[in-house]
Design an enzyme around this catalytic site. Structure first.
Site, mmCIF file in Angstrom:
data_model
loop_
_atom_site.group_PDB
_atom_site.id
_atom_site.type_symbol
_atom_site.label_atom_id
_atom_site.label_comp_id
_atom_site.label_asym_id
_atom_site.label_seq_id
_atom_site.Cartn_x
_atom_site.Cartn_y
_atom_site.Cartn_z
ATOM 1 N N CYS A 1 -5.954 4.193 11.598
ATOM 2 C CA CYS A 1 -4.726 4.150 11.156
ATOM 3 C C CYS A 1 -4.127 2.693 10.433
ATOM 4 O O CYS A 1 -3.662 2.991 9.348
ATOM 5 C CB CYS A 1 -3.931 4.152 12.702
ATOM 6 S SG CYS A 1 -2.034 4.232 12.356
ATOM 7 N N HIS B 1 2.782 0.442 12.305
ATOM 8 C CA HIS B 1 1.642 -0.043 12.884
ATOM 9 C C HIS B 1 0.985 -0.917 11.884
ATOM 10 O O HIS B 1 -0.157 -1.100 11.657
ATOM 11 C CB HIS B 1 0.545 1.310 12.893
ATOM 12 C CG HIS B 1 -0.377 1.187 13.868
ATOM 13 N ND1 HIS B 1 -1.435 2.000 14.342
ATOM 14 C CD2 HIS B 1 -0.774 0.085 14.774
ATOM 15 C CE1 HIS B 1 -2.272 1.539 15.273
ATOM 16 N NE2 HIS B 1 -1.648 0.343 15.550
#
Length: 649
Positions: A101, A158
Site C-alpha cells: 500500500c 497511508h
C-alpha cells in the site's frame, strides 16, 4: 441481480448511480453521454494543456478477478464499474509501483519509485515517525500551486500522520481516516463491520496488533476534516457516506450551468483523489448493502466500492462537467489472498498482494472522459498508476519537476487511442533492499524473475510460491505474458538469448542508478505518541489511554482531597523524641496545600484511614516553602528543614 430489489436502481447499460435512499436515478446525463461520438482519434495538440478536471479513484487490495467486466468472479456484482469500462477505456496492463500500500500510493503522489522517495521497506503504521518525505513535490501541490487547481482528497492516505497528513501535502480539503481501518483498534471499541451489529471479529478479522505483530494500533479510527479529528472512533457503517457526501459537495462547488452569465469567471479546474478502504480487510458494508449480493460479505464489501464510484461520476455529470473531466480508476495493489473468500480474486493472475507475480502489481484500470476517450476500447500498453502523476500534469499544462528523477510517463497518447511510450516495467517487491536488487523486469511481452518472494498476505493460499520467503532462483524464470499471464510455464532461457540479455541489461542499468535509493522514511521507526488522538492531552502515558482519545470522552471528576485531620503530634525542628531507623524509606512525595493535609495523607497509609496499604507511614515531613509532603516508613525527621508529624493512632 440484487436480492434486495428495493435497495437501488441498476442501469446495466450505463455507468449508473446507486442511491442510498429511494430517489430515482436521473438518466438524461448517462444517456446523452452514451450517445456522443468522441473526437477520435485525436492528436495530442487537441488535449495537451486543456486543463480538464481530474478525478483519481483508488481502490484498496482489489483483484483483477473482482470486477465483472474484467472477466472476474462469476458472482461479482459491479454494475457501475462495468458500465464505466464499457463507456471508457479498459487498461489491461497497468501496474502499481509496489505490491503493497504505502509505497504504491507514494508513487502516485510523487511520480517516483518508492525507493527514490523513501517509502520503503514496508508500510507506515499509525505510530510511524516518518511519512512521504517532505522534500517530495506532490501531485496536488503542483496542480494547486502551478496549475490553479482546487484540490480535494477523501479516504485512505497511508503516507504518514502529523505533518505528513494530506492537508499539509497540497490538498486544500481532506476528509478521512488517514490509514487503513485494519490499523485501528477495532477490537477495543467492538466496531461493527456489517449492519446492524456484526462485529469485525466475526468476519473473521480483528483489527488489533495481534494480526500484524509490530504494528502499534492502540487508537480507534480517527476521522479528519483537514487537519482536525472531528470523530474518534468513526463508524465503518457510515464512513462511505461521509466520504461520498464530502466529495460530491466539493465537485458541486464547480458546477457549470447554461444559465451562468457570460461574464462570470469559470470555476477553477479541480483535482479529486478518492481513496476507498474497499476491498481491504476488514470487509464492511452499510445497512443498505449488507446482505444484498450473491458473493456474501466480500460481495457487499465490493459493492460499497462500486456504489461510491457511481456517486462520484454522477456528481461530475450533475455539475455539468462530464465532458471536461478525466476519471481514472485503479487500485494500490492486488488482493490479499490470506483472507480466502474475504480477500478477493485474481482471475488468471498468479498470487496476489505483496508479491512480484502479476497478481501482486497488475491491477484493473479504467479511464473515462466522454467526448475524448472512445467508448468500449481496450489498451494493452504497459502503464503504471505512477503515470497518473505525469499524465495529470501534462493535461494541466504544468511542467514536470526538473530537479529530480521522475519515473512517471505521460500516457495521454494511450487515452487518445495511440501507442504509449512505456515499454518496460521493473519489480522491486514489497520490501526492497539495495543489496538484493530488482526481483523482476518486464520488457514488452517478456518478463524475467531473478527472485521469488511470497507474502504473509497469502499465507493460506494453495500455491506455496505465493507465501514462501525470499528465494534467489538458481536460474531466472522467463515468461511470455502475452500467452501466459498466469506465469505458470516458464520458457527455456537458451531459446531466447537476446531476450535474456536485454532484460538482464535493463536490470543492471536500473540498479546502477545512483539516486535509485533514498533514505528510508519507514526505517525511522515508530513512536506511540504519534498515533492520532482527538484529545491532545491523552498520551500513551495517560492512565486511560487510548479511551481518552475518543471525541465523546469525558474525564472522570477529580478525586476529593483526603480529609484534613488534626489528630497529629507536630514538632518543629526536632527528631520527635523518637529514634530514627537506618532502614527508614521516603516512599512517597506529593504536593499538598498544608501540613494538615500532609498528616492526613500519612494516615491514609498507616491503616487507620480509608486506604490501608502494605506500605505503612509512620511519620510525615512537610516543607511549607515547597508545599511538599514526604511519607516515611519509620519515625523520621529532618531538623531545620520543615515540620514533622506523627499521626495519632
Amino acid at each position: 441481480m440484487l436480492r434486495n430489489a428495493g435497495f437501488l436502481t441498476v442501469l446495466a447499460a450505463h455507468v449508473g448511480v446507486h442511491a442510498l435512499g429511494t430517489a430515482q436515478l436521473p438518466t438524461d446525463c448517462r444517456e446523452s453521454a452514451q450517445g456522443r461520438t468522441p473526437r477520435h482519434p485525436l492528436g495530442l495538440e487537441d488535449v495537451a494543456g486543456s486543463r480538464p478536471n481530474i478525478v483519481i479513484i483508488y481502490a484498496d487490495d482489489l483483484g483483477w478477478g473482482d470486477i465483472e467486466a474484467f472477466g472476474g468472479h462469476p458472482t461479482s456484482e459491479t454494475p457501475v464499474l462495468d458500465g464505466l469500462t464499457r463507456r471508457g477505456l479498459r487498461l489491461n496492463s497497468i501496474y502499481t509501483s509496489s505490491p503493497i500500500c504505502s509505497p504504491s500510493r507514494s508513487s502516485v503522489m510523487s511520480g517516483r519509485y518508492m525507493t527514490r522517495n523513501g517509502v520503503w521497506p514496508g508500510v507506515f503504521s499509525p505510530s510511524s515517525v516518518g511519512g512521504l518525505n517532505l522534500t517530495e513535490l506532490t501531485l496536488p501541490q503542483l496542480l494547486r500551486d502551478h496549475g490553479g487547481y482546487d484540490t480535494f482528497m477523501a479516504g485512505k492516505w497511508h503516507l504518514g500522520v502529523g505533518e505528513y497528513l494530506p492537508y499539509h501535502r497540497g490538498f486544500q480539503h481532506y476528509y478521512g481516516v488517514p490509514y487503513g481501518v485494519d490499523m485501528c483498534s477495532l477490537a477495543n471499541i467492538n466496531e461493527p463491520c456489517f449492519a446492524p451489529n456484526v462485529p469485525c471479529t466475526a468476519t473473521p478479522f480483528a483489527g488489533d496488533s495481534s494480526n500484524f505483530p509490530g504494528r502499534s494500533n492502540d487508537v480507534p479510527c480517527p476521522y479528519y476534516v483537514n487537519a482536525t479529528i472531528v470523530e474518534q472512533p468513526t463508524s465503518l457503517l457510515t464512513i462511505d457516506e461521509k466520504y461520498v457526501s464530502a466529495t460530491r459537495d466539493f465537485i458541486m462547488t464547480h458546477k457549470v450551468t447554461p444559465a451562468s452569465p457570460v461574464s462570470a469567471a469559470p470555476p477553477n479546474p479541480f483535482f479529486v483523489y478518492f481513496c476507498s478502504h474497499h476491498t481491504h480487510v476488514p470487509a464492511f458494508a452499510n445497512a443498505n448493502i449488507t446482505n444484498t449480493t450473491k458473493r456474501g460479505w466480500f460481495g457487499d464489501h465490493l459493492r460499497m466500492l462500486d456504489w461510491s464510484v457511481g456517486e462520484i461520476t454522477q456528481a461530475v455529470a450533475d455539475a455539468g462537467v462530464e465532458d471536461t473531466t478525466l476519471v481514472l480508476f485503479s487500485a494500490d495493489n492486488g488482493p490479499s489472498l490470506m483472507w480466502e473468500n474475504l480477500g478477493g480474486n485474481n482471475g488468471a493472475m498468479r498470487c496476489g498482494k505483496g508479491t512480484t507475480w502479476e497478481g501482486g502489481q497488475r491491477v484493473p484500470g479504467i479511464a473515462y472522459w466522454p467526448g475524448t476517450i472512445a467508448p468500449g476500447t481496450t489498451s494493452h500498453d504497459i502503464l503504471s498508476t505512477m503515470d497518473f502523476f505525469a499524465t495529470a500534469l501534462a493535461l494541466a499544462d504544468v511542467p514536470l519537476p526538473t530537479d529530480r528523477t521522475i519515473d512517471a510517463i505521460d500516457f495521454t497518447p494511450v487515452l487518445l487511442g495511440h501507442v504509449g511510450t512505456r515499454d518496460t516495467f521493473i519489480y522491486w517487491g514489497g520490501t526492497p533492499r539495495q543489496e538484493i536488487g530488482l526481483h523482476a523486469v518486464r520488457k514488452g511481452d517478456w518478463k524475467m524473475h531473478w527472485y521469488r518472494e511470497g507474502s504473509h498476505c497469502s499465507t493460506r493460499y494453495p500455491d506455496p510460491w505465493c507465501f514462501e520467503g525470499l528465494t534467489k532462483l538458481p536460474e531466472p524464470l522467463l515468461y511470455n505474458l502475452a500467452v501466459d499471464v498466469g506465469e505458470l510455464y516458464n520458457v527455456t532461457l537458451a531459446a531466447y538469448p537476446d531476450v535474456v540479455a536485454e532484460l538482464t541489461a535493463l536490470k543492471e542499468s536500473y540498479e546502477a542508478q545512483p539516486d535509485m535509493f533514498g533514505p528510508s522514511e519507514i526505517d525511522r521507526g515508530s513512536n506511540a505518541s504519534r498515533q492520532p488522538c482527538a484529545n491532545p492531552t491523552c498520551t500513551p502515558n495517560h492512565p486511560l489511554f487510548p479511551v481518552c482519545c475518543q471525541t465523546n470522552y469525558t474525564p472522570p471528576p477529580p478525586s476529593p482531597p483526603p480529609p484534613v485531620s488534626s489528630d497529629c503530634t507536630w514538632l518543629q525542628d526536632t527528631s520527635l523524641g523518637l529514634p530514627n531507623s537506618t532502614s527508614d524509606q521516603d516512599f512517597l512525595s506529593a504536593t499538598v496545600p498544608s501540613k494538615e493535609a500532609c498528616c492526613s495523607l500519612c494516615r491514609t497509609y498507616n491503616g487507620s484511614a480509608v486506604a490501608p496499604t502494605a506500605t505503612v507511614c509512620k511519620s510525615a515531613h512537610f516543607t511549607a516553602s515547597a508545599t511538599v509532603c514526604h511519607l516515611w516508613t519509620g519515625y523520621h525527621a529532618r531538623p531545620g528543614t520543615g515540620t514533622a508529624c506523627v499521626p495519632t493512632i
